[in-house]
Design an enzyme around this catalytic site. Structure first.
Site: not given
Length: 389
Positions: A106, A209, A287
């Site tokens: 991120r 991952y 969001d």
């Protein structure tokens, strides 16, 4: 609408806010980003950029930059929690070879967007904590330090606990889903491949991952439980609690959990999709408009789609109000459908005996006899291209 010299203020320097700022600045607007933190940064966690998000980054001219800082996903593999045996393999290289899925840290995606924003001439103002926004012909922003400012358009990209959303919508209480999630990163000293691996257990599952150059693994572990946790990505927890909750997970999953030294815990809550996405010089995205659970990996991708749709709607429309209507029509139904899909997806990984064995057998058969269908079942999400509308 000619956006040249229109003054736009974006609240929030996350993925959606930075993307919107860049896209609007490129269209001629004068954009300022207000961020409450002292620097543009992000917590140490991974995310998946699926083809629908990749389409937006490509349209921004950032597709190659993403490829340089991310791992290209080759497959999604569902496994039994205890032994780690393979239940279903979705081979993306074979059955979705025209699409690109990426695993990215991120912080790397935030840095990529922040660099593009700064190069484009967007003004970024840090330590700007917004208290309220007042819609109107010249919407007004009130800051926590007592200062205020105006703009022609204010965009709320300020996340789950948005200060902008209440200016457009009644405040609604979130509903605890009965699930919590831990997030951590560990070294990839097991040399695991560029695959998303989902270990399915009774009432819980673990997803992992690789990130960066493959040297790091991202872990997200979700558990059903009655005791709720704070709705925050920054709440720390003892790794021993994570290991205790997933004590029945063996093989690779157990080995990864043993490597966790620092972990974040947050409660998973359902929030309604906003009824109003824009009016009177104020808009919301990401969001702030449609918080989503992490079970379809679509939070960041939907925010990127929103950012493009909002910029495009403003450019195509004759007025702010027409643009707000077009933006909401373009985005609300799709976002709502994706949010519902994410809400309904977790239980599939949490089956208990005696249901888990026959369900896993069905998955194995489907993978053996209809692999293309299994890969393409969510094409309506991943093959959506907001930039082609």
């Amino acid at each position: 609408m000619n956006l040249k010299d229109i003054r736009i203020t974006v609240i929030g320097a996350g993925i959606g806010g930075l993307a919107a700022a860049y896209l609007l600045q490129q269209r001629g607007a004068q954009v300022t980003v207000l961020e409450q933190a002292e620097e543009i940064s992000e917590v140490g966690a991974g995310l998946q950029v699926t083809p629908n998000g990749v389409a937006v980054l490509k349209a921004m001219g950032l597709g190659d930059d993403l490829a340089w800082c991310a791992q290209r996903a080759r497959a999604v593999v569902l496994r039994h929690h205890a032994e780690g045996r393979e239940v279903l393999r979705l081979d993306l290289d074979q059955y979705a070879s025209d699409l690109r899925y990426y695993f990215v840290h991120r912080a790397d995606l935030i840095n990529l967007l922040a660099d593009a924003v700064r190069r484009s001439g967007v003004q970024v103002r840090l330590l700007q904590k917004v208290s309220t926004v007042v819609p109107g012909p010249r919407p007004k922003i009130h800051l926590a330090n007592g200062a205020s400012c105006c703009a022609d358009l204010v965009i709320g990209a300020d996340g789950l606990h948005s200060r902008v959303r209440p200016a457009l919508n009644p405040v609604s209480a979130p509903r605890f889903t009965g699930q919590v999630a831990w997030r951590a990163t560990v070294p990839n000293d097991l040399d695991l491949p560029a695959e998303a691996q989902v270990f399915m257990g009774p009432g819980r599952h673990l997803v992992c991952y690789p990130l960066k150059d493959g040297s790091m693994m991202n872990l997200v572990a979700a558990q059903e439980r009655k005791v709720w946790a704070e709705e925050s990505w920054s709440l720390g927890d003892d790794p021993a609690n994570l290991r205790e909750a997933f004590a029945s997970f063996g093989g690779v999953a157990g080995a990864l959990l043993e490597r966790v030294e620092e972990v974040k815990l947050w409660g998973l809550f359902r929030h309604p999709v906003a009824e109003v996405w824009g009016r009177d010089g104020v808009a919301i995205l990401g969001d702030a408009a449609h918080p989503t659970l992490p079970f379809m990996a679509q939070g960041a991708n939907l925010a990127l789609e929103d950012a493009y749709a909002l910029a495009d709607s403003l450019e195509r429309s004759a007025s702010y109000e027409a643009a707000m209507v077009a933006y909401q029509v373009r985005r609300k139904s799709r976002a709502s459908k994706v949010v519902e899909a994410a809400t309904g997806n977790a239980w599939k990984y949490h089956l208990r005996a005696p249901l888990s064995w026959p369900a896993h057998q069905v998955l194995r058969l489907a993978g053996a006899f209809a692999p293309q269908r299994m890969v393409s079942q969510f094409d309506w999400i991943y093959r959506h291209d907001e930039t082609a509308l």
